[in-house]
Design a protein around this motif. Structure first.
Motif, mmCIF file in Angstrom:
data_model
loop_
_atom_site.group_PDB
_atom_site.id
_atom_site.type_symbol
_atom_site.label_atom_id
_atom_site.label_comp_id
_atom_site.label_asym_id
_atom_site.label_seq_id
_atom_site.Cartn_x
_atom_site.Cartn_y
_atom_site.Cartn_z
ATOM 1 N N GLU A 182 0.718 -1.234 0.074
ATOM 2 C CA GLU A 182 0.017 0.010 0.059
ATOM 3 C C GLU A 182 0.690 1.201 -0.062
ATOM 4 O O GLU A 182 0.512 2.204 -0.774
ATOM 5 N N ARG A 222 1.991 1.930 -3.447
ATOM 6 C CA ARG A 222 1.034 2.071 -4.499
ATOM 7 C C ARG A 222 0.802 3.727 -4.114
ATOM 8 O O ARG A 222 0.947 4.344 -5.374
ATOM 9 N N GLN A 260 1.716 6.392 -7.196
ATOM 10 C CA GLN A 260 0.581 7.394 -7.788
ATOM 11 C C GLN A 260 1.032 8.903 -7.510
ATOM 12 O O GLN A 260 0.771 9.691 -8.426
ATOM 13 N N HIS A 314 0.240 -1.856 -13.252
ATOM 14 C CA HIS A 314 -0.408 -1.060 -12.587
ATOM 15 C C HIS A 314 0.057 -1.288 -10.944
ATOM 16 O O HIS A 314 0.508 -2.331 -10.824
ATOM 17 N N PRO A 315 -0.100 -0.219 -10.282
ATOM 18 C CA PRO A 315 0.295 -0.417 -8.869
ATOM 19 C C PRO A 315 -0.206 -1.389 -8.083
ATOM 20 O O PRO A 315 0.382 -1.687 -7.086
ATOM 21 N N ALA A 316 -1.415 -1.993 -8.318
ATOM 22 C CA ALA A 316 -1.845 -2.970 -7.607
ATOM 23 C C ALA A 316 -0.933 -4.229 -7.828
ATOM 24 O O ALA A 316 -1.193 -5.130 -7.002
#
Length: 758
Positions: free
Chosen positions: A457, A460, A464, A474-476
């Motif tokens: 988290e 992420r 961003q 994708h940061p996920a």
């Protein structure tokens, strides 16, 4: 004139045997994924075969006809056959797809495919000495030893400096065999012989020249190399191959997906955004503002587009094997090639550690993306010395990141042991170092440990906030890169459990864990046996090495009969110890050279040439000296003491060469140490041969050659497989110093004031 031709034949024999040794050892390195432990097994098997062959040669020397040329022909054919079989060894030994040959396969390959050729090579030496004695030379053993060593040095230099990378191994072997096949028969054929007889003697050389001119060795190389790759059973099509100073590379392709193999082990696949992009984004997101980035490893060629999206102003990619870039870059997509051509990107070809040592720049992020440390060459990117060097090149707030395959909670104990050792070593330099475990484990060392992000988290959010835009990431995906719930487990195990061994350049413990892990797949029983051996305290091994000398000392001190037998046994023991010391030092110094220069695969012959040149340079003047003076046991004892002092001083010189001196000076020091190690054995051999001369040239040569090579075989096996992992460079050198001091004491006691007869 005949003496000159005879000397050229002796030198040719040395060139041939050395070429066979180098090429068989290099094939073993390729087979066992570049692992340097095979140096001990391959060289030990070769030297053991030389010792056995000496007895065969002594028997042949007593016959009326010397089959030196026939043995040379047999050596060429057998070596070429064994090189081919080593390339097919995975199938022959039943090594499955995706597996690496383990410790038992290593010993089996040495015994079955290296030792037989060495027996033939060992038989040559007594025969050549008998020929020299028959021609009237008063010191045939010393003469042949010196000239053959010069030929060996020339052969090693030829293979490493010119033939490697230019000729196929089989063509190189053929060219190295020509001098022996040409001059050995000419030296035995009288000048008055008919032309037909001289032509018949030269028939093997003529046939070999014809085979080389027809391209047969190159076709054999291509055929066997293709079969070697097909044994990996990847289902891919081999596109290109290359021999580099570091390893053997194979590039394969299937459905527009490329795979790169280094010494038979998968190194990289591309294009593979699911592997390269998460790795690049995770490391660079760890730093709040990565402006200057150093990426050690060829994976930087694939990750450059992702790295530049983080606002990097200066990206240095050190392609640690230039051959990898030559295979990868032409096959990259347009976007990747454009990123590499960006003015912010600088590509450097060469060893990553050498670059760190010589650069004056400071970096916000250093990412060492070296392969898992299954070899000493790879282990040097996970050592205490490397971490200290990287720390010196970090800017304030800088980050060092590295990655290891596997996680702490896997079933086998060796992966966890390797991770614990690496983290403990990293914490010696970065006390707040942390681990991010997952399918692989990221290890992070920062000058400011509070800046590390330990959850997906947190990564992420920073990603961003930085507004990084990558359509393929994708940061996920950070959540899949490591297991946040397992963060802290490795650190807790390190703090609450027994302290693991630190990984050092001179004692690569993480390499040993990797080898045991691979061997666990092949034979769990053998791994348990090896673990018990490695658990024995070091002082027990030292005592075991001293026991033969202590027993001989008791016999010499208390025995009052059979003086000649005692003298002979003591001289043989001294030669054995000198042989073990010479080869043990050569292996230790070769690994030290690799730590400094980054490569050993191609330069193995160059190092062997330096060693053999030391043998020849020391033996030639001593031979002239012994023409005027009598050899005594105490003369040999004095030399053993000097050799012991040299061994005791080697660790300090290694420390200076690796850490204090500029690269060129350090390299010169290491080559000088290899040369002097050869000189140590080069002085011992003719002195011992002179002491043994009354038994006859052929028998004396066989006896001393057998003791020398049995000692060298024991030294190579013990140092390569046991002493270096347990005691390291320093311990190995000090152990040999003690053994030489013991041999000197024995010689002094055994040598009466009167000189030995000559």
């Amino acid at each position: 004139m005949r003496r000159v031709v005879q000397d050229l034949g002796f030198a040719g024999a040395g060139c041939l045997t050395t070429a066979c040794q180098i090429h068989l050892t290099r094939e073993c390195l390729t087979l066992f994924s570049g692992n340097e432990l095979c140096l001990g097994a391959a060289l030990g098997s070769w030297l053991c075969g030389i010792a056995l062959g000496s007895s065969v040669g002594a028997w042949l020397a007593r016959r009326s006809t010397s089959p030196g040329t026939s043995l040379a022909v047999a050596l060429v054919l057998l070596s070429a056959s064994c090189m081919t079989l080593l390339r097919l060894f995975r199938s022959l030994a039943g090594v499955g797809p995706g597996e690496l040959p383990g410790a038992l396969s290593l010993l089996l390959a040495g015994a079955v495919l290296v030792l037989p050729g060495a027996v033939i090579a060992g038989a040559l030496f007594p025969l050549l000495c008998a020929d020299s004695g028959a021609s009237g030379d008063p010191q045939p053993v010393g003469r042949v030893y010196a000239i053959e060593s010069l030929g060996a040095a020339a052969g090693g230099a030829f293979v490493s400096v010119w033939a490697a990378g230019t000729l196929s191994p089989f063509m190189s072997l053929a060219l190295c065999a020509l001098p022996a096949l040409l001059f050995l028969p000419l030296a035995r054929i009288p000048s008055s012989a008919w032309a037909v007889r001289r032509a018949a003697g030269l028939l093997p050389a003529i046939l070999l020249l014809g085979a080389a001119a027809s391209g047969l060795p190159s076709r054999l190389d291509e055929w066997s190399a293709r079969l070697r790759f097909e044994q990996l059973t990847t289902g891919e099509r081999l596109k290109a191959s290359a021999d580099t100073p570091y390893q053997r590379l194979d590039l394969a392709e299937r459905e527009d997906q490329f795979s790169l193999y280094a010494d038979g082990k998968l190194l990289s696949t591309f294009p593979d955004p699911w592997r390269e992009l998460p790795r690049a984004h995770l490391v660079l997101t760890q730093h709040p503002a990565p402006r200057r980035v150093l990426w050690l490893g060829s994976s930087g060629l694939l990750a450059a587009p992702a790295a530049l999206r983080h606002g990097v102003q200066h990206l240095v990619i050190v392609d640690m094997d230039p051959g990898i870039g030559a295979l990868i870059v032409p096959r990259l997509d347009e976007g990747a090639r454009a990123a590499l051509a960006d003015e912010r990107v600088r590509r450097v070809s060469g060893d990553g550690r050498r670059f760190l040592r010589e650069t004056e720049e400071r970096y916000d992020v250093i990412f060492s993306d070296a392969p898992d440390p299954l070899t000493a060459a790879q282990s040097r990117y996970f050592s205490l010395e490397f971490f200290r060097l990287a720390r010196e090149r970090l800017a304030d707030g800088g980050l060092l990141a590295l990655r290891l395959g596997g996680s702490f909670n896997v079933a086998d104990p060796f992966t966890a042991r390797r991770l614990l050792s690496t983290l403990a070593t990293l914490r010696q330099v970065f006390p707040g170092a942390r681990a991010l475990p997952g399918a692989g484990t990221f290890l992070l060392g920062a000058t400011d440990p509070d800046s590390l992000l330990l959850s997906a988290e947190a990564l992420r959010r920073r990603f961003q906030e930085r507004d990084v835009r990558d359509p393929q990431f994708h940061p996920a995906q950070f959540a899949a890169a490591f297991e946040t719930a397992q963060v802290g487990q490795l650190e807790a195990a390190l703090e609450n459990g027994p302290a693991p061994s630190l990984n050092l350049d001179g004692r690569p413990t993480v390499m040993l864990s990797g080898i045991l892990r691979e061997s666990l797949i092949e034979s769990p029983t053998s791994v348990a046996w090896l673990e018990r051996l490695l658990a024995v305290p070091a002082w027990w091994w030292i005592l075991l090495c001293l026991l033969p000398g202590l027993a001989l000392m008791a016999w010499v001190a208390f025995g009052r009969k059979a003086n000649e037998r005692r003298r002979t046994a003591v001289v043989a023991f001294a030669v054995t110890v000198a042989g073990a010391t010479g080869l043990g030092l050569e292996i230790s110094l070769s690994l030290a050279y690799q730590t400094l220069a980054g490569s050993l695969y191609r330069e193995l012959g160059f190092l062997l040439a330096s060693f053999m040149l030391g043998l020849a340079a020391a033996g030639a003047p001593l031979r002239a000296y012994l023409m005027r003076r009598l050899a005594t046991e105490r003369m040999l004892a004095a030399w053993m003491l000097l050799f012991a002092g040299f061994c005791a001083g080697v660790p300090a010189l290694l420390w200076a060469a690796e850490g204090l001196l500029p690269f060129g000076a350090g390299r010169a020091v290491l080559l000088a140490l290899v040369f002097l190690s050869g000189a140590g054995t080069g002085v011992t051999f003719p002195l011992a041969a002179r002491l043994s001369q009354p038994v006859g040239a052929g028998a004396a040569a066989a006896r001393i050659n057998r003791a020398d090579h049995m000692g060298a075989a024991a030294g190579a096996l013990l140092v390569g497989l046991l002493v270096l992992p347990v005691l390291g460079w320093t311990g190995a050198c000090l152990l040999f110093a003690i053994l030489l001091f013991q041999a000197a004491g024995l010689l002094w006691v055994a040598g009466a004031p009167s000189a030995s007869p000559n």
